[in-house]
Design a protein around this motif. Sequence first.
Motif, short mmCIF file in Angstrom:
data_model
loop_
_atom_site.label_atom_id
_atom_site.label_comp_id
_atom_site.label_asym_id
_atom_site.label_seq_id
_atom_site.Cartn_x
_atom_site.Cartn_y
_atom_site.Cartn_z
N ASP A 168 74.60 2.43 9.38
CA ASP A 168 73.86 1.99 10.56
C ASP A 168 73.79 0.47 10.47
O ASP A 168 74.09 -0.11 9.42
CB ASP A 168 72.47 2.62 10.62
N PRO A 172 69.07 -3.52 13.77
CA PRO A 172 69.18 -2.71 14.99
C PRO A 172 68.34 -3.29 16.13
O PRO A 172 67.27 -3.87 15.90
CB PRO A 172 68.62 -1.36 14.55
N ARG A 177 65.95 -2.96 19.27
CA ARG A 177 64.92 -2.04 19.76
C ARG A 177 64.13 -2.70 20.88
O ARG A 177 64.04 -3.93 20.96
CB ARG A 177 63.95 -1.65 18.64
N TYR A 221 61.63 1.80 20.54
CA TYR A 221 62.74 2.59 21.08
C TYR A 221 64.07 1.96 20.67
O TYR A 221 64.35 0.80 20.98
CB TYR A 221 62.65 2.68 22.60
N ARG A 222 64.89 2.72 19.97
CA ARG A 222 66.20 2.23 19.54
C ARG A 222 67.15 2.24 20.72
O ARG A 222 67.31 3.26 21.41
CB ARG A 222 66.75 3.10 18.41
N PHE A 270 70.56 1.54 20.77
CA PHE A 270 71.96 1.94 20.58
C PHE A 270 72.07 2.96 19.45
O PHE A 270 71.26 2.97 18.52
CB PHE A 270 72.82 0.72 20.25
N SER A 271 73.11 3.76 19.52
CA SER A 271 73.43 4.69 18.44
C SER A 271 73.87 3.89 17.21
O SER A 271 74.17 2.70 17.30
CB SER A 271 74.54 5.64 18.87
N ASP A 272 73.94 4.58 16.06
CA ASP A 272 74.36 3.90 14.83
C ASP A 272 75.75 3.29 14.98
O ASP A 272 75.98 2.12 14.62
CB ASP A 272 74.36 4.88 13.66
N SER A 273 76.69 4.07 15.50
CA SER A 273 78.07 3.57 15.60
C SER A 273 78.16 2.40 16.58
O SER A 273 78.85 1.41 16.31
CB SER A 273 79.01 4.70 16.03
N ARG A 274 77.46 2.51 17.70
CA ARG A 274 77.46 1.41 18.67
C ARG A 274 76.74 0.19 18.10
O ARG A 274 77.20 -0.95 18.29
CB ARG A 274 76.77 1.87 19.96
N GLY A 275 75.66 0.42 17.39
CA GLY A 275 74.93 -0.70 16.78
C GLY A 275 75.77 -1.46 15.78
O GLY A 275 75.72 -2.69 15.72
#
Length: 294
Positions: free
Chosen positions: A41, A239, A241, A245-246, A248-253
């Motif tokens: 991540d 990341p 936020r 609230y996050r 983006f997804s892990d891969s997108r982040g």
Amino acid sequence: MSPDGANLEAEPARAEASQERVTAYFDSQAQYWKEIYVRQDAFSVTYQQRMATVLAWIEQLALPSGSRILETGCGAGFTTLALAARGYQMEAQDVASKMAEQTRRHAEEAGLGNQVRVSAGEVHRLAFPDNTFPLVLAIGVLPWISAPAVAVRELTRVVQPGGFLLFTTDNRWRLHYLFNPARSPLLSPLRSAARMARRLLGRDASSSMNRLYSLRQTDSFVTAAGLEKIKSKTLGFGPFRFFNYRLFSDSRGIKIHEKLQSMADRGAPLLRATGGQYLVLARKPLASDPARDR
């Protein structure tokens, strides 16, 4: 907090209580800080790339094999072990006993026990003579202590003349905080007022344990210790936020982080100064160093 460390000297009870809280946190979260070097991540990738950058910078110093290096705040010991595998004699210390035990166990499992000596240690009071090490590391340490300027002076004390100190701080002006109302330094006066109101009402108003510093503040620690900054960079985007609230997804982040980091490394305005971590390599002048006499 005063950057000169006055709060450590004027309020020792508060500083000690703060350190005990941090130590308890790392003892309880030792497994988490071990796993951060393998998770995928944006937050974890930043720490992995920070370690890679630290090792690359050390390789460029071309210290002789067998050199004795101190890593304070060794955590799970991955940097210590990587340097021991390169032929260095490592002194590893951590104030959190479970972190130090992880380093000791990992060194034995890797067959590097003879090259790694692990001890408990507090960065404000190092148990080593002056001018002991050609290189001292404090990676991820200063954000968690109450008097970083005092610590940098103490770290400098045990560096040999002509030797190096490599350390990090957490950047106050990190990009992924600037646009998050819950974290933005632009809104810190409002958050401080809210914490004060909660205290007056008898409600919990505890704040984050880790402290953030501007690049200028961090550079002032270097200057005050009589060091010469050799190189520096910021690293880590995300990341992202909005409040909790996050976005983006892990891969997108990770992809966003890598794109922004690439631009920062090429010197893009704003981005080059807004990574989450600030890495600094500084040199302790020789007694007769002309740069010191100017």
